[in-house]
Design a protein around this motif. Structure first.
Motif, PDB file in Angstrom:
ATOM      1  N   ASP A 295       0.824  -1.095  -0.068  1.00 14.29           N
ATOM      2  CA  ASP A 295      -0.114  -0.076   0.072  1.00 14.29           C
ATOM      3  C   ASP A 295       0.787   1.200  -0.175  1.00 14.29           C
TER       4      ASP A 295
ATOM      5  N   ARG B 131       1.071   3.991  -2.944  1.00 14.91           N
ATOM      6  CA  ARG B 131       0.738   5.410  -2.672  1.00 14.91           C
ATOM      7  C   ARG B 131       1.937   6.551  -3.056  1.00 14.91           C
TER       8      ARG B 131
ATOM      9  N   GLU C 257       1.582   9.344  -5.610  1.00 14.98           N
ATOM     10  CA  GLU C 257       1.874  10.595  -5.302  1.00 14.98           C
ATOM     11  C   GLU C 257       3.027  11.306  -6.403  1.00 14.98           C
TER      12      GLU C 257
END
Ligand code: NAD
Length: 488
Positions: free
Chosen positions: A53, A57, A61
């Motif tokens: 995860d 992420r 980003e």
């Protein structure tokens, strides 16, 4: 003792997330085994769902904030050129690592793995600024044009046999198109992926653009496959796991490319240059210790030259240098893991049970506790034998005669796979005619394993779908948007 036993250039073997090296959240680690000794070489972090995860992420980003996708294609190409240059500059170290991890002969690791990886990045560096759209002629009173852009976060899941090349064949086009990546290398052979993570950073790839999560398939791979933040899945591996990955991608409506198993036929016609053909036949089945999705484990030989070719193979194959992958003269190293060696043993035992003739090999080679298997030639098997129909994935060649071109093609196309095929013939018309009828993503004529990043490869039938290499792969990491501007 050579330096091979003592140095681990990947350092502590941590995950690479958002430009930082870190341990798995729960501290879990997994062992990496030296296949030439059967001993533990090192351990690497085993990512769990929380780590995956974090990696997705970080990739999201990086994609959304645009340090990479916002670059022009030419600027991305410049960075990818630096990646290729660094691979070449550090070739000795990368080849050493790949050889150590996979059991690949060092000469092969240099000439094939490192060379091709550098070529991949160089090729896609050159293509990075070709992602043009076009204007369209319509009857509308409008200016209609297309744009081609990156998809987003790419999950790259790769197998054990060509870790560096198969990571490059995904990461290079994905980056060229402006995507960000989370790479999950094979459980058994993660070392070059970790090395490359550091190399990307040194080449100027911004943090978060490439993330590497080592760990097991069922935990790290599964979490990546199912992560809602992933926009595209690029999978290379077995047909069984690929089937599962495709079904998960289907549930979540994610685009996916599938590079799966192979079981190629190699056809030798009576008009072939036999001396040259034998070299290609041996290369096709022993290359990478037979752990080659595009290897040629099924030899089909025209009846008039069948006995002669078998005799030549019986004499030549035992002379292929098998042994320590550290030695420059070694052509065949160990299998990459014990599970692969066991699988080969089971298939050869089955062939014996079915009354086949073991022309040569057919046994382990006891050496240093490593996972060595002698190159093996098997004759007199029925075409419906599992040894012929399934993917053995070791240095094992089955040999079958044929009586006509039609029969050769029918036998070649008789398995569920369709990745590669080869034809040995001196007849130009036959070469084209047969190549056209073979169910395979790539066909080689009068040699084997001629590969280049400009030439796409991939499967038909249960060998998968989508293509790696070529502009075809670059296109698969892009999406097209149409813009229609009213001129009223
Ligand atoms: P594999 O299918 O066991 O593993 C491939 C990758 O999938 C690994 O990273 C593994 O950890 C991961 N994985 C396993 N279970 C998973 C899950 N539930 N969810 C997500 N990921 C998971 O394959 P392998 O044994 O590493 O590689 C050998 C196979 O790969 C052979 O069948 C070979 O033909 C094939 N292969 C195909 C190509 C090609 O280009 N078509 C190239 C190389 C290898």
């Amino acid at each position: 003792m050579t330096t091979f036993e003592t140095t681990d250039p990947t350092g502590p073997g941590r995950l690479f997330i958002g430009g930082q090296w870190r341990e798995a959240a729960d501290g879990a680690r997994t062992e990496v085994v030296d296949p030439s000794r059967g001993t533990v070489l090192t351990t690497v972090a085993a990512a769990g769902p929380a780590d995956v995860d974090a990696a997705v992420r970080a990739a999201r980003e990086a994609f959304d904030s645009g340090p990479w996708s916002g670059f022009s294609g030419r600027d991305r190409g410049r960075v990818l050129h630096r990646v290729a240059e660094l691979i070449r500059a550090e070739a000795d170290e990368i080849a050493r690592l790949e050889s150590l991890d996979v059991g690949k002969p060092i000469t092969l690791a240099h000439a094939v793995d490192v060379t091709n990886a550098a070529n991949d990045y160089e090729y896609y560096a050159a293509l990075a600024h070709t992602l043009d759209g076009s204007t369209r002629d319509t009857p509308l009173n409008a200016l209609a044009y297309t744009q081609r852009g990156p998809i987003g976060v790419v999950a790259a899941i790769t197998p054990f046999n060509f870790p560096l090349i198969l990571a490059g064949s995904k990461i290079a086009p994905a980056l060229a198109a402006g995507n960000t990546v989370v790479h999950k290398p094979a459980d058994e052979t993660p070392l070059s992926a970790l090395y490359m993570a550091g190399l990307f950073q040194r080449a100027g790839v911004p943090d978060g653009v490439v993330n590497v999560v080592t760990g097991t398939g069922p935990v790290a791979g599964e979490a990546l496959l199912r992560h809602p933040g992933v926009d595209k899945i690029a999978f290379t591996g077995s047909t069984a796991v690929g089937r599962h990955a495709a079904s998960v991608a289907g549930e979540n409506l994610k685009p996916v490319t599938m590079e799966l198993g192979g079981n190629a036929a190699h056809l030798v016609f009576e008009d072939a240059d036999l001396e040259k053909a034998v070299g290609a036949v041996i290369k096709a089945f022993v290359f990478n210790t037979g752990q080659f999705c595009m290897g040629g484990p099924r030899l089909l030989v025209a009846r008039p030259v069948h006995a002669t070719l078998l005799k030549i193979l019986a004499e030549a194959v035992p002379g292929v240098p098998v042994g320590d992958p550290r030695l420059p003269e070694t052509v065949v190293g160990p299998m990459a893991g014990e599970r692969h060696l066991r699988k080969v043993e089971e298939y050869v035992a089955l062939a014996r049970k079915e009354g086949a003739r073991i022309v040569c090999g057919g046994e382990r080679l006891g050496l240093d506790g490593g996972y060595y298997y002698r190159p093996t030639v098997i004759a007199d098997l029925s075409n419906d034998s599992r040894v012929i129909q399934e993917e053995v994935f070791g240095p094992v060649l089955t040999v079958q005669p044929f009586d006509s071109e039609d029969e050769a093609i029918a036998l070649a196309n008789s398995t569920p796979y369709g990745l590669a095929a080869g034809v040995q013939t001196g007849n130009l018309a036959r070469a084209h005619r047969v190549a056209d009828r073979l169910q395979a993503g790539i066909v080689w004529v009068n040699d084997w394993a001629m590969l280049d990043p400009a030439v796409p490869f991939g499967g038909v039938k249960e060998s998968g779908f989508g293509r790696e290499y070529g502009p075809e792969a670059l296109a698969s990491y892009t999406k097209v948007k149409s813009v229609v501007v009213s001129l009223d």
